[in-house]
Design a protein around this motif. Structure first.
Motif, PDB file in Angstrom:
ATOM      1  N   VAL A 128      41.654  47.605  34.247  1.00 53.85           N
ATOM      2  CA  VAL A 128      40.286  47.332  34.689  1.00 53.85           C
ATOM      3  C   VAL A 128      40.288  46.923  36.155  1.00 53.85           C
ATOM      4  O   VAL A 128      39.489  47.425  36.976  1.00 53.85           O
ATOM      5  CB  VAL A 128      39.639  46.237  33.823  1.00 53.85           C
ATOM      6  N   ARG A 129      41.174  46.032  36.522  1.00 58.85           N
ATOM      7  CA  ARG A 129      41.245  45.577  37.913  1.00 58.85           C
ATOM      8  C   ARG A 129      41.708  46.703  38.835  1.00 58.85           C
ATOM      9  O   ARG A 129      41.263  46.809  39.978  1.00 58.85           O
ATOM     10  CB  ARG A 129      42.165  44.362  38.001  1.00 58.85           C
ATOM     11  N   GLN A 130      42.582  47.548  38.334  1.00 57.73           N
ATOM     12  CA  GLN A 130      43.048  48.691  39.111  1.00 57.73           C
ATOM     13  C   GLN A 130      41.890  49.667  39.375  1.00 57.73           C
ATOM     14  O   GLN A 130      41.748  50.195  40.485  1.00 57.73           O
ATOM     15  CB  GLN A 130      44.173  49.388  38.350  1.00 57.73           C
ATOM     16  N   LEU A 131      41.072  49.891  38.371  1.00 53.71           N
ATOM     17  CA  LEU A 131      39.909  50.757  38.533  1.00 53.71           C
ATOM     18  C   LEU A 131      38.942  50.173  39.570  1.00 53.71           C
ATOM     19  O   LEU A 131      38.413  50.894  40.424  1.00 53.71           O
ATOM     20  CB  LEU A 131      39.195  50.934  37.194  1.00 53.71           C
ATOM     21  N   GLN A 132      38.704  48.878  39.480  1.00 52.80           N
ATOM     22  CA  GLN A 132      37.798  48.238  40.431  1.00 52.80           C
ATOM     23  C   GLN A 132      38.316  48.357  41.861  1.00 52.80           C
ATOM     24  O   GLN A 132      37.554  48.630  42.788  1.00 52.80           O
ATOM     25  CB  GLN A 132      37.609  46.764  40.055  1.00 52.80           C
ATOM     26  N   ALA A 133      39.626  48.172  42.022  1.00 43.39           N
ATOM     27  CA  ALA A 133      40.221  48.280  43.356  1.00 43.39           C
ATOM     28  C   ALA A 133      40.070  49.684  43.933  1.00 43.39           C
ATOM     29  O   ALA A 133      40.005  49.864  45.153  1.00 43.39           O
ATOM     30  CB  ALA A 133      41.695  47.885  43.305  1.00 43.39           C
ATOM     31  N   ALA A 134      39.997  50.689  43.029  1.00 42.22           N
ATOM     32  CA  ALA A 134      39.839  52.074  43.471  1.00 42.22           C
ATOM     33  C   ALA A 134      38.372  52.456  43.647  1.00 42.22           C
ATOM     34  O   ALA A 134      38.067  53.623  43.936  1.00 42.22           O
ATOM     35  CB  ALA A 134      40.499  53.007  42.463  1.00 42.22           C
ATOM     36  N   GLY A 135      37.451  51.516  43.475  1.00 52.44           N
ATOM     37  CA  GLY A 135      36.031  51.797  43.640  1.00 52.44           C
ATOM     38  C   GLY A 135      35.390  52.447  42.435  1.00 52.44           C
ATOM     39  O   GLY A 135      34.289  53.014  42.542  1.00 52.44           O
ATOM     40  N   ILE A 136      36.034  52.377  41.291  1.00 50.03           N
ATOM     41  CA  ILE A 136      35.523  52.958  40.050  1.00 50.03           C
ATOM     42  C   ILE A 136      34.855  51.856  39.238  1.00 50.03           C
ATOM     43  O   ILE A 136      35.358  50.731  39.163  1.00 50.03           O
ATOM     44  CB  ILE A 136      36.666  53.612  39.251  1.00 50.03           C
ATOM     45  N   LYS A 137      33.728  52.182  38.602  1.00 50.86           N
ATOM     46  CA  LYS A 137      33.001  51.191  37.806  1.00 50.86           C
ATOM     47  C   LYS A 137      33.521  51.196  36.373  1.00 50.86           C
ATOM     48  O   LYS A 137      33.286  52.159  35.635  1.00 50.86           O
ATOM     49  CB  LYS A 137      31.509  51.495  37.818  1.00 50.86           C
ATOM     50  N   PRO A 138      34.209  50.145  35.939  1.00 49.34           N
ATOM     51  CA  PRO A 138      34.684  50.077  34.566  1.00 49.34           C
ATOM     52  C   PRO A 138      33.671  49.409  33.650  1.00 49.34           C
ATOM     53  O   PRO A 138      32.807  48.643  34.087  1.00 49.34           O
ATOM     54  CB  PRO A 138      35.953  49.234  34.671  1.00 49.34           C
ATOM     55  N   ALA A 139      33.774  49.718  32.373  1.00 47.31           N
ATOM     56  CA  ALA A 139      33.027  49.025  31.327  1.00 47.31           C
ATOM     57  C   ALA A 139      33.922  48.939  30.109  1.00 47.31           C
ATOM     58  O   ALA A 139      34.888  49.703  29.976  1.00 47.31           O
ATOM     59  CB  ALA A 139      31.733  49.761  30.986  1.00 47.31           C
ATOM     60  N   LEU A 140      33.606  48.015  29.220  1.00 48.20           N
ATOM     61  CA  LEU A 140      34.356  47.843  27.980  1.00 48.20           C
ATOM     62  C   LEU A 140      33.468  48.212  26.807  1.00 48.20           C
ATOM     63  O   LEU A 140      32.255  47.977  26.837  1.00 48.20           O
ATOM     64  CB  LEU A 140      34.844  46.400  27.825  1.00 48.20           C
ATOM     65  N   LEU A 141      34.072  48.777  25.790  1.00 45.23           N
ATOM     66  CA  LEU A 141      33.355  49.141  24.564  1.00 45.23           C
ATOM     67  C   LEU A 141      34.144  48.625  23.375  1.00 45.23           C
ATOM     68  O   LEU A 141      35.351  48.860  23.279  1.00 45.23           O
ATOM     69  CB  LEU A 141      33.188  50.659  24.482  1.00 45.23           C
ATOM     70  N   PHE A 142      33.451  47.950  22.456  1.00 44.19           N
ATOM     71  CA  PHE A 142      34.095  47.453  21.244  1.00 44.19           C
ATOM     72  C   PHE A 142      33.424  48.046  20.020  1.00 44.19           C
ATOM     73  O   PHE A 142      32.199  48.191  19.960  1.00 44.19           O
ATOM     74  CB  PHE A 142      34.043  45.925  21.201  1.00 44.19           C
ATOM     75  N   HIS A 143      34.249  48.373  19.025  1.00 42.21           N
ATOM     76  CA  HIS A 143      33.780  49.063  17.826  1.00 42.21           C
ATOM     77  C   HIS A 143      33.563  48.141  16.628  1.00 42.21           C
ATOM     78  O   HIS A 143      32.824  48.486  15.722  1.00 42.21           O
ATOM     79  CB  HIS A 143      34.787  50.137  17.421  1.00 42.21           C
ATOM     80  N   GLY A 144      34.264  46.997  16.557  1.00 41.38           N
ATOM     81  CA  GLY A 144      34.118  46.166  15.365  1.00 41.38           C
ATOM     82  C   GLY A 144      35.219  45.136  15.246  1.00 41.38           C
ATOM     83  O   GLY A 144      35.168  44.050  15.834  1.00 41.38           O
ATOM     84  N   SER A 145      36.257  45.470  14.475  1.00 41.46           N
ATOM     85  CA  SER A 145      37.332  44.510  14.224  1.00 41.46           C
ATOM     86  C   SER A 145      38.107  44.161  15.480  1.00 41.46           C
ATOM     87  O   SER A 145      38.855  43.183  15.482  1.00 41.46           O
ATOM     88  CB  SER A 145      38.295  45.073  13.169  1.00 41.46           C
ATOM     89  N   ASP A 146      37.939  44.944  16.547  1.00 42.53           N
ATOM     90  CA  ASP A 146      38.622  44.623  17.798  1.00 42.53           C
ATOM     91  C   ASP A 146      38.052  43.373  18.467  1.00 42.53           C
ATOM     92  O   ASP A 146      38.768  42.670  19.172  1.00 42.53           O
ATOM     93  CB  ASP A 146      38.560  45.812  18.765  1.00 42.53           C
TER      94      ASP A 146
END
Length: 395
Positions: free
Chosen positions: A140-158
């Motif tokens: 996630v931090r690597q993506l941000q450093a590259a100027g990419i917008k990250p997001a997280l997705l959770f399905h349930g038990s995670d």
């Protein structure tokens, strides 16, 4: 391999270790010269979204298609393909054997960092391969450093915290001291800390998870209703009502109780009970379409992909949704969840009442396809993604 294992186990420990190192070295050489799995071509659209790597229940692929309904968006789903598991459609994937290979990992990292403007990471699982890291927080931090917008997705038990669920739900399957409960408790606690630390947009696929991540956005599960509708036969057109249960996780779905109730009803000739195991997803529309009633689960308090598929087929879906989820869906959408409520104590009576008035039951089932068409055919999922995918929004 099984024939040689006993002989290998009899070798002295230093020899056995050396042999193992040689095998790993040879395997690495094989991958070093093999052709890499193909990567998708880089799009020229202003917004280029990647979602992966779990593609749970095919949702990564479904959300990618939903995102592409927005102007100026190209979306790609990536999945880690594990042996012995049913595969869902994706845009590209990699076998588990490649996921641990450094050459592929470097190529995957270069592809992702050089191709996408937005990356949605499912279940905080690493995207760049098995590198001995416990989660994708570093990526996630690597993506941000590259100027990419990250997001997280959770399905349930995670991300669902078992102790919170057990305190809220009478029928919760989570119990202190249970190995699965303990493992999920540790994971959910750690992931909740990471969510707070990373401070990126978070999506959840079912509304019950808003209790675990109050700042998240509901990203409705998305399905193509057509195959389910096309495979459906008229309700109650057979000699006996067919009741189906598909236990993706028997412990969480209370499959033991469902089996007990339905086996007893089947023994009295009231229903034809079919417990479904080992059927690939592409064959499931025919299985569900041949049913009259689908019993989903009795413990969690939600509805997900499997329930939506059965609703799209116009089946009677019986499950424990719970008043909290029903009210939340009503508040968010103005729609009533057309699933018939049941729990471990009431299942037998609920089924008996349904079968006592089949015309009324068929009328209730008729609400399912419209519900799915409005909330779960991908259009509402695209709306949920709109703000995050807005190219004018910056990190």
């Amino acid at each position: 391999m099984t024939a040689t294992r006993p002989l290998r186990d009899q070798l002295p420990t230093p020899v056995r270790r050396t042999a193992g190192a040689v095998r790993r070295r040879l395997r690495g050489l094989r991958y070093a010269y093999a052709q890499l799995p193909a990567f998708p071509a880089v799009s020229t659209e202003p917004v280029r979204m990647l979602v992966g790597p779990t593609n749970s229940a095919g949702q990564g692929y479904a959300w990618a298609r939903a995102a592409e309904s927005l102007p100026g968006v190209k979306a790609v789903s990536f999945s880690l393909r594990r042996p012995g598991r049913f595969e869902f459609a994706d845009d590209y994937g990699v076998p588990l054997a490649w996921f641990g290979q450094s050459r592929w990992q470097k190529a995957q990292e270069a592809h992702v960092l050089g191709s996408y403007t937005h990356v949605m990471i499912e279940s905080l699982r690493p995207l760049f391969g098995a590198r001995g890291v416990p989660d994708a927080s570093g990526e996630v931090r690597q993506l941000q450093a590259a100027g990419i917008k990250p997001a997280l997705l959770f399905h349930g038990s995670d991300i669902r915290l078992p102790s919170r669920h057990a305190a809220r739900e009478r029928w919760s399957p989570f119990a202190e001291g249970d190995p699965l409960t303990d493992r999920l408790e540790k994971q959910a606690s750690r992931f909740a800390e990471l969510v707070a630390d990373l401070d990126v947009p978070v999506f959840v696929s079912t509304v019950d998870l808003l209790d675990d991540v109050p700042t998240a956005t509901w990203l409705p599960v998305a399905i193509d209703p057509a195959p389910w509708q096309q495979a459906a036969r008229p309700l109650f057109s057979g000699d006996r009502p067919v009741v189906v249960h598909v236990p993706s996780n028997p412990q969480l779905k209370a499959s033991d109780r469902i089996d007990e109730v339905l086996t007893e009803l089947a023994g009295r000739g009231v229903v034809d009970y079919r417990r479904i195991d080992g059927v690939s997803h592409d064959r499931m529309p025919a299985v569900i379409g041949a049913a009259d009633i689908v019993v989903d689960q009795l413990r969690i308090g939600l509805y997900g992909v499997a329930a939506c598929e059965a609703l799209a087929a116009g089946r009677l879906v019986v499950s424990y949704v719970g008043s909290v989820v029903r009210e939340r869906v009503r508040s968010l959408t103005g729609r009533e969840v057309p699933i018939i409520e049941a729990d471990p104590d009431s299942l037998a009576d609920v089924l008996t009442d349904l079968l006592a008035d089949r015309p009324a039951a068929a009328e209730r089932a008729a609400a399912g396809p419209a519900f799915v068409a409005e909330l779960h055919d991908g259009r509402r999922s695209a709306v949920a993604l709109t703000d995050w995918l807005d190219p004018k929004e910056s990190l």
